[in-house]
Design a protein around this motif. Sequence first.
Motif, mmCIF file in Angstrom:
data_model
loop_
_atom_site.group_PDB
_atom_site.id
_atom_site.type_symbol
_atom_site.label_atom_id
_atom_site.label_comp_id
_atom_site.label_asym_id
_atom_site.label_seq_id
_atom_site.Cartn_x
_atom_site.Cartn_y
_atom_site.Cartn_z
ATOM 1 N N UNK A 236 0.822 -1.207 0.000
ATOM 2 C CA UNK A 236 0.000 0.000 0.000
ATOM 3 C C UNK A 236 0.859 1.262 0.000
ATOM 4 N N UNK A 237 2.071 1.189 0.495
ATOM 5 C CA UNK A 237 2.938 2.357 0.544
ATOM 6 C C UNK A 237 3.594 2.527 -0.819
ATOM 7 N N UNK A 238 3.096 3.477 -1.582
ATOM 8 C CA UNK A 238 3.586 3.644 -2.934
ATOM 9 C C UNK A 238 4.890 4.409 -2.991
ATOM 10 N N UNK A 239 5.051 5.446 -2.155
ATOM 11 C CA UNK A 239 6.316 6.169 -2.180
ATOM 12 C C UNK A 239 6.512 6.968 -0.909
ATOM 13 N N UNK A 240 7.752 7.315 -0.663
ATOM 14 C CA UNK A 240 8.150 8.192 0.428
ATOM 15 C C UNK A 240 9.100 9.221 -0.155
ATOM 16 N N UNK A 241 8.944 10.471 0.250
ATOM 17 C CA UNK A 241 9.821 11.530 -0.256
ATOM 18 C C UNK A 241 10.368 12.325 0.922
ATOM 19 N N UNK A 242 11.561 12.834 0.748
ATOM 20 C CA UNK A 242 12.207 13.674 1.754
ATOM 21 C C UNK A 242 12.197 15.126 1.275
ATOM 22 N N UNK A 243 12.146 16.071 2.203
ATOM 23 C CA UNK A 243 12.205 17.502 1.911
ATOM 24 C C UNK A 243 11.201 17.894 0.820
ATOM 25 N N UNK A 244 9.926 17.862 1.153
ATOM 26 C CA UNK A 244 8.846 18.099 0.196
ATOM 27 C C UNK A 244 8.234 19.482 0.432
ATOM 28 N N UNK A 245 7.889 20.155 -0.660
ATOM 29 C CA UNK A 245 7.144 21.413 -0.585
ATOM 30 C C UNK A 245 5.960 21.294 -1.526
ATOM 31 N N UNK A 246 4.771 21.594 -1.002
ATOM 32 C CA UNK A 246 3.610 21.661 -1.876
ATOM 33 C C UNK A 246 2.798 22.884 -1.494
ATOM 34 N N UNK A 247 2.004 23.368 -2.449
ATOM 35 C CA UNK A 247 1.288 24.615 -2.231
ATOM 36 C C UNK A 247 -0.024 24.604 -2.991
ATOM 37 N N UNK A 248 -0.871 25.594 -2.656
ATOM 38 C CA UNK A 248 -2.162 25.747 -3.302
ATOM 39 C C UNK A 248 -2.273 27.166 -3.821
ATOM 40 N N UNK A 249 -2.691 27.277 -5.081
ATOM 41 C CA UNK A 249 -2.981 28.579 -5.667
ATOM 42 C C UNK A 249 -4.483 28.718 -5.849
ATOM 43 N N UNK A 250 -4.989 29.903 -5.548
ATOM 44 C CA UNK A 250 -6.404 30.206 -5.736
ATOM 45 C C UNK A 250 -6.477 31.397 -6.671
ATOM 46 N N UNK A 251 -7.036 31.190 -7.849
ATOM 47 C CA UNK A 251 -7.141 32.243 -8.863
ATOM 48 C C UNK A 251 -5.792 32.908 -9.128
ATOM 49 N N UNK A 252 -4.750 32.107 -9.236
ATOM 50 C CA UNK A 252 -3.423 32.619 -9.545
ATOM 51 C C UNK A 252 -2.660 33.186 -8.369
#
Length: 187
Positions: A46-62
């Motif tokens: 079930x564990x498909x992947x693991x990543x180190x030092x991750x950044x994710x974000x959300x944009x709303x209308x640019x």
Amino acid sequence: MRNLFWLLPLLLALGWPLYGERLSALLAPPALPDHEAGQERQSPAAQRFTMEQVRFFQEIDGELGWRADSRRLRTGESEDEFFLTGVHAVFYRDGAEQVWIDADRGRYDLAGEVLELEDDVRLLDADGFSLLTQALSYFEREGRVASRVGVEIAGEDLQARGRHLDYFLADGRYELTGEVEFITSSP
């Protein structure tokens, strides 16, 4: 009468095999769901992947709505579930950083658009308010941060404690309820 008092502990000790297991089960705390107990169980498949030092974000209308950095991210049982370790999140209002949140662990539900943070959660907003709690949830669709496990808020001339918190990111408004305690100091 005095001789009868020594019989009570003796009867309790001898009767333990009859009632002890049921009494222990009754007094045991309720089992927590795995994600709350911090013991997410997964099969290796079930564990498909693991990543180190991750950044994710959300944009709303640019415009950047929020950004989260994590020391470690791994997928959950579904493709919409991510578990985070060492989380630092920044929320934006009018293009500027307004709220900073740090937590030891987190879970992001992509489908529900909910970021759940737990274990030593610390929030600081641009107005100088700080907040401490053990669990905090961010509901993207509502632009609301909520805690239901007790919070402590501190500001320049104010300290407050309460059981429930709702913080609305759009206008920086706090709603603190449930056994609220305020301490104010004047300069």
